[in-house]
Design an enzyme around this catalytic site. Structure first.
Site, PDB file in Angstrom:
ATOM      1  N   GLU A  30       0.869  -1.176   0.000  1.00  0.00           N
ATOM      2  CA  GLU A  30       0.000   0.000   0.000  1.00  0.00           C
ATOM      3  C   GLU A  30       0.901   1.220   0.000  1.00  0.00           C
ATOM      4  O   GLU A  30       1.749   1.366   0.887  1.00  0.00           O
ATOM      5  CB  GLU A  30      -0.888   0.007   1.255  1.00  0.00           C
ATOM      6  CG  GLU A  30      -1.783   1.233   1.342  1.00  0.00           C
ATOM      7  CD  GLU A  30      -2.522   1.356   2.674  1.00  0.00           C
ATOM      8  OE1 GLU A  30      -1.881   1.189   3.734  1.00  0.00           O
ATOM      9  OE2 GLU A  30      -3.734   1.624   2.646  1.00  0.00           O
ATOM     10  N   ARG A  58      -4.765   9.287   2.866  1.00  0.00           N
ATOM     11  CA  ARG A  58      -5.671   9.480   4.003  1.00  0.00           C
ATOM     12  C   ARG A  58      -5.670  10.912   4.545  1.00  0.00           C
ATOM     13  O   ARG A  58      -4.611  11.515   4.719  1.00  0.00           O
ATOM     14  CB  ARG A  58      -5.256   8.571   5.158  1.00  0.00           C
ATOM     15  CG  ARG A  58      -5.450   7.115   4.896  1.00  0.00           C
ATOM     16  CD  ARG A  58      -6.691   6.576   5.562  1.00  0.00           C
ATOM     17  NE  ARG A  58      -6.732   5.136   5.318  1.00  0.00           N
ATOM     18  CZ  ARG A  58      -7.353   4.586   4.275  1.00  0.00           C
ATOM     19  NH1 ARG A  58      -8.020   5.325   3.417  1.00  0.00           N
ATOM     20  NH2 ARG A  58      -7.300   3.280   4.097  1.00  0.00           N
ATOM     21  N   GLN A 199      -0.578  -1.976  14.652  1.00  0.00           N
ATOM     22  CA  GLN A 199       0.057  -2.636  13.500  1.00  0.00           C
ATOM     23  C   GLN A 199       1.393  -3.248  13.900  1.00  0.00           C
ATOM     24  O   GLN A 199       2.066  -2.757  14.805  1.00  0.00           O
ATOM     25  CB  GLN A 199       0.320  -1.614  12.394  1.00  0.00           C
ATOM     26  CG  GLN A 199      -0.828  -1.433  11.443  1.00  0.00           C
ATOM     27  CD  GLN A 199      -0.441  -0.588  10.245  1.00  0.00           C
ATOM     28  OE1 GLN A 199       0.369   0.320  10.364  1.00  0.00           O
ATOM     29  NE2 GLN A 199      -1.025  -0.882   9.107  1.00  0.00           N
ATOM     30  N   LYS A 282      -4.034 -14.213  37.060  1.00  0.00           N
ATOM     31  CA  LYS A 282      -3.639 -15.561  37.497  1.00  0.00           C
ATOM     32  C   LYS A 282      -4.551 -16.166  38.561  1.00  0.00           C
ATOM     33  O   LYS A 282      -4.699 -17.380  38.632  1.00  0.00           O
ATOM     34  CB  LYS A 282      -2.202 -15.537  38.040  1.00  0.00           C
ATOM     35  CG  LYS A 282      -1.149 -15.518  36.953  1.00  0.00           C
ATOM     36  CD  LYS A 282       0.236 -15.643  37.554  1.00  0.00           C
ATOM     37  CE  LYS A 282       1.253 -15.884  36.463  1.00  0.00           C
ATOM     38  NZ  LYS A 282       2.605 -16.078  36.952  1.00  0.00           N
ATOM     39  N   ASP A 318       4.950 -22.552  36.648  1.00  0.00           N
ATOM     40  CA  ASP A 318       6.055 -21.730  37.152  1.00  0.00           C
ATOM     41  C   ASP A 318       6.875 -22.444  38.230  1.00  0.00           C
ATOM     42  O   ASP A 318       8.110 -22.395  38.222  1.00  0.00           O
ATOM     43  CB  ASP A 318       5.519 -20.425  37.758  1.00  0.00           C
ATOM     44  CG  ASP A 318       5.223 -19.384  36.687  1.00  0.00           C
ATOM     45  OD1 ASP A 318       5.808 -19.473  35.593  1.00  0.00           O
ATOM     46  OD2 ASP A 318       4.397 -18.488  36.951  1.00  0.00           O
ATOM     47  N   ALA A 356       5.535 -14.709  41.270  1.00  0.00           N
ATOM     48  CA  ALA A 356       6.744 -15.488  40.985  1.00  0.00           C
ATOM     49  C   ALA A 356       7.345 -16.013  42.289  1.00  0.00           C
ATOM     50  O   ALA A 356       7.744 -17.181  42.395  1.00  0.00           O
ATOM     51  CB  ALA A 356       7.753 -14.638  40.226  1.00  0.00           C
TER      52      ALA A 356
HETATM   53  P1  NAP Z   1       4.327  -9.177  41.249  1.00  0.00           P
HETATM   54  O1  NAP Z   1       3.255 -10.149  41.585  1.00  0.00           O
HETATM   55  O2  NAP Z   1       3.977  -7.794  40.841  1.00  0.00           O
HETATM   56  O3  NAP Z   1       5.329  -9.084  42.510  1.00  0.00           O
HETATM   57  C1  NAP Z   1       6.476  -8.288  42.506  1.00  0.00           C
HETATM   58  C2  NAP Z   1       7.154  -8.356  43.870  1.00  0.00           C
HETATM   59  O4  NAP Z   1       8.364  -7.608  43.768  1.00  0.00           O
HETATM   60  C3  NAP Z   1       6.336  -7.737  44.995  1.00  0.00           C
HETATM   61  O5  NAP Z   1       6.563  -8.434  46.182  1.00  0.00           O
HETATM   62  C4  NAP Z   1       6.908  -6.329  45.098  1.00  0.00           C
HETATM   63  O6  NAP Z   1       6.846  -5.776  46.362  1.00  0.00           O
HETATM   64  C5  NAP Z   1       8.363  -6.597  44.784  1.00  0.00           C
HETATM   65  N1  NAP Z   1       9.033  -5.405  44.288  1.00  0.00           N
HETATM   66  C6  NAP Z   1       8.680  -4.664  43.217  1.00  0.00           C
HETATM   67  N2  NAP Z   1       9.546  -3.643  43.072  1.00  0.00           N
HETATM   68  C7  NAP Z   1      10.431  -3.723  44.097  1.00  0.00           C
HETATM   69  C8  NAP Z   1      11.545  -2.942  44.496  1.00  0.00           C
HETATM   70  N3  NAP Z   1      11.925  -1.877  43.785  1.00  0.00           N
HETATM   71  N4  NAP Z   1      12.233  -3.324  45.580  1.00  0.00           N
HETATM   72  C9  NAP Z   1      11.850  -4.399  46.294  1.00  0.00           C
HETATM   73  N5  NAP Z   1      10.802  -5.173  45.967  1.00  0.00           N
HETATM   74  C10 NAP Z   1      10.100  -4.853  44.874  1.00  0.00           C
HETATM   75  O7  NAP Z   1       5.218  -9.750  40.058  1.00  0.00           O
HETATM   76  P2  NAP Z   1       5.596 -11.292  39.762  1.00  0.00           P
HETATM   77  O8  NAP Z   1       4.628 -11.893  38.828  1.00  0.00           O
HETATM   78  O9  NAP Z   1       5.856 -11.988  41.042  1.00  0.00           O
HETATM   79  O10 NAP Z   1       6.950 -11.094  38.955  1.00  0.00           O
HETATM   80  C11 NAP Z   1       8.118 -10.565  39.568  1.00  0.00           C
HETATM   81  C12 NAP Z   1       9.276 -10.705  38.621  1.00  0.00           C
HETATM   82  O11 NAP Z   1       9.570 -12.068  38.431  1.00  0.00           O
HETATM   83  C13 NAP Z   1       8.966 -10.186  37.212  1.00  0.00           C
HETATM   84  O12 NAP Z   1       9.320  -8.848  37.115  1.00  0.00           O
HETATM   85  C14 NAP Z   1       9.775 -11.056  36.302  1.00  0.00           C
HETATM   86  O13 NAP Z   1      10.992 -10.419  36.019  1.00  0.00           O
HETATM   87  C15 NAP Z   1      10.019 -12.288  37.118  1.00  0.00           C
HETATM   88  N6  NAP Z   1       9.304 -13.466  36.560  1.00  0.00           N
HETATM   89  C16 NAP Z   1      10.022 -14.335  35.817  1.00  0.00           C
HETATM   90  C17 NAP Z   1       9.440 -15.468  35.314  1.00  0.00           C
HETATM   91  C18 NAP Z   1      10.248 -16.414  34.505  1.00  0.00           C
HETATM   92  O14 NAP Z   1       9.686 -17.380  33.967  1.00  0.00           O
HETATM   93  N7  NAP Z   1      11.533 -16.198  34.401  1.00  0.00           N
HETATM   94  C19 NAP Z   1       8.066 -15.721  35.545  1.00  0.00           C
HETATM   95  C20 NAP Z   1       7.349 -14.805  36.307  1.00  0.00           C
HETATM   96  C21 NAP Z   1       7.980 -13.680  36.808  1.00  0.00           C
HETATM   97  P3  NAP Z   1       5.525  -5.095  46.957  1.00  0.00           P
HETATM   98  O15 NAP Z   1       4.631  -6.212  47.350  1.00  0.00           O
HETATM   99  O16 NAP Z   1       5.982  -4.269  48.072  1.00  0.00           O
HETATM  100  O17 NAP Z   1       4.955  -4.268  45.808  1.00  0.00           O
END
Ligand code: NAP
Length: 500
Positions: A30, A58, A199, A282, A318, A356
């Site tokens: 296009e 457009r 897109q 979740k 997980d 996590a």
């Molecule tokens: P979530 O449910 O939002 O939980 C995040 C946790 O990290 C909470 O306890 C939060 O504390 C804490 N946090 C956030 N910022 C912070 C900081 N600056 N200092 C200290 N603590 C902090 O997220 P999630 O699903 O558990 O995921 C967390 C991380 O795990 C993701 O960012 C990702 O990188 C990783 N992950 C990896 C996989 C994998 O397969 N490799 C899968 C899932 C997740 P508060 O409760 O105080 O807010």
């Protein structure tokens, strides 16, 4: 067929991109005349064209850049027809002012950048009545159901119809319109140079979503989240589907929390075969499931759904992925540490108290590890501790005891904040296994500092690939191509500019 929209300011750039696309097998482009600066030379753009073109110009009201008069625009479109353009795009309100002539086919289009109108069938009928060879309808999706109405309209149409929804909620329609019978879809020349919201670039459309191989039989999988645009799950799962030659596609579904019930209830209309589930769905998703595995019951959250005749089955991949990643890393012999049998860690400190952290803590507890959770919000870690049977400490107390395994389950260190670490390097010890669940980047500051002093390392890439591979096996009943998935993830994180 993928139609690539070219929007460039200079004629020579348009011509160069057109040639490049044709050289790469693209069969329709296009040419967006409204992007060209100065006088538009239609004849020059059409001369020696390497593949068929749609001529489009457009107005801003339709998402374009045309700033000159409407008379000039209509003249340009008529000139394109006289010069023998293959297709000309005419918005519905001007369609009858530009007569049919020669072999040029008429695409009668309608755009709505705010909503998807309630009566798409009536709109479609109106457009087909404007002497249309092809109907094009592009509307903003504000709700996942807008996508379904759009695809159902395309499926029901007798006149060839390209029907897509815009915005990130609408993205799946850009791929699935082929499954509904659309003659082509639109993509951009470059991922970063989108001409309409939602897109994607033609390479993604062709190589990741395998648009050309989609048929009515193609099964539909995806990740449901909000936000979802930067999820790397589509890259990883589609790479695995391609490698395994499975007729299925995996898409990003952005579904806000308040719309998840309706989305799941309408799963049969897509129809969905399986979903990865992530923030914020979740836990809430569980009210829709018929069966769930023991891990979902124990953790209270699912990251995987399989849609079957008997209802929806929920799984949590997980926790297993976290433990398997740790096991694999400890089995790998290296110069510094002798190989370890089994899990090989006795005490673990998990940083964070989100989804996590809960999955990792649960997986480790199941393997007999003495787990302590430290988080900024003590109540959240206490809740996990009570559910999983481990200890909880305040964030400031994370350096107090020695642990032989440290797990980062916070987003600290994730792109773009790559200079941050949740655990000061002064407190790292060479005997520790350091597991960072962050996977973008793979080599976080924590990983680099731990590796520098000789710690065993487990990266988030490993966990991500393993949880996706278990999902693959649940959905497709066969082993996933781990290495292909790992390579796809690493390539994507290497080029990612945004947090995922
Ligand atoms: P979530 O449910 O939002 O939980 C995040 C946790 O990290 C909470 O306890 C939060 O504390 C804490 N946090 C956030 N910022 C912070 C900081 N600056 N200092 C200290 N603590 C902090 O997220 P999630 O699903 O558990 O995921 C967390 C991380 O795990 C993701 O960012 C990702 O990188 C990783 N992950 C990896 C996989 C994998 O397969 N490799 C899968 C899932 C997740 P508060 O409760 O105080 O807010």
């Amino acid at each position: 067929m993928i139609c690539v929209s070219i929007g460039r300011g200079r004629h020579r750039h348009v011509i160069a991109e057109h040639k490049h696309l044709a050289d790469n097998g693209i069969q329709l482009v296009e040419l967006r005349l409204d992007y060209i600066q100065g006088a538009v030379q239609v004849k020059r753009l059409l001369a020696d064209r390497p593949c068929p073109v749609i001529i489009t110009c457009r107005r801003p009201v339709d998402g374009g850049r045309w700033e000159k008069s409407e008379e000039e625009r209509l003249l340009l479109l008529r000139t394109a027809i006289v010069e023998g353009a293959d297709y000309v795009d005419l918005e519905d309100d001007i369609a009858m002012q530009v007569p049919r002539y020669g072999k040029t086919k008429r695409i009668i289009s309608h755009h709505d950048f705010h909503k998807t109108p309630p009566d798409l069938a009536a709109l479609h009928k109106k457009l087909t009545g404007l002497n249309a060879d092809i109907v094009k309808i592009a509307t903003m999706a504000n709700h996942p159901t807008d996508n379904l109405r759009m695809l159902e309209m395309v499926r029901a149409s007798k006149v060839p119809t390209v029907g897509v929804c815009m915005g990130d909620i609408g993205m799946p329609t850009r791929v699935l319109c082929r499954r509904a019978g659309a003659p082509f879809t639109y993509a951009t020349f470059h991922d970063d140079r989108v001409l309409a919201p939602g897109q994607i670039g033609w390479r993604q459309m062709r190589d990741i979503y395998r648009y050309e191989s989609i048929s009515t039989a193609t099964r539909v999988y995806g990740v449901v989240a909000d936000p979802v645009a930067h999820s790397l799950s589509p890259v990883v799962h589609n790479a695995a589907l391609k490698e395994a030659d499975i007729d299925a596609v995996y898409l990003p579904f952005r579904v806000p929390a308040e719309q998840i019930d309706e989305f799941i209830s309408a799963a049969g209309r897509w129809p969905l075969s399986g979903l990865s589930v992530t923030i914020p769905h979740k836990e809430s998703i569980l009210r829709h499931v018929k069966t769930q595995d023991d891990l979902v019951t124990a953790i209270g959250a699912a990251n995987t759904l399989a849609f079957g005749e008997g209802g929806i089955a929920a799984f949590n991949t997980d926790a297993i992925a976290a433990v398997e990643s740790l096991e694999a890393a400890l089995r790998e012999p290296d110069a510094a540490t002798p190989p370890t049998e089994g899990l090989g860690v006795k005490t673990a400190l998990v940083l964070g108290a989100g989804g996590a952290a809960r999955a990792v803590a649960f997986g480790l507890r199941k393997r007999g590890v003495d787990v302590t959770v430290a988080s900024r919000t003590l109540e959240r870690s206490k809740k996990i501790a009570a559910e999983v049977g481990c200890k909880a400490v305040d964030w400031t107390a994370r350096y107090r005891l020695p642990y032989d395994c440290l797990v980062n389950a916070t987003p600290v260190g994730m792109h773009p904040n790559v200079d941050e670490t949740p655990f000061d390097k002064e407190h790292l010890r060479s005997y520790m296994v350091v597991f960072d669940t962050v996977y973008n980047p793979e080599n976080t500051l924590l990983v680099k500092e731990a590796r520098a002093i000789g710690c065993r390392i487990v990266t988030g890439v490993e966990m991500f690939v393993r949880q996706a591979a278990i999902q693959f096996k649940i959905w497709h009943g066969r082993e996933a191509p781990h290495q292909v998935m790992r390579d796809a993830l690493k390539r994507a994180t290497a080029s990612a500019k945004q947090p995922v």
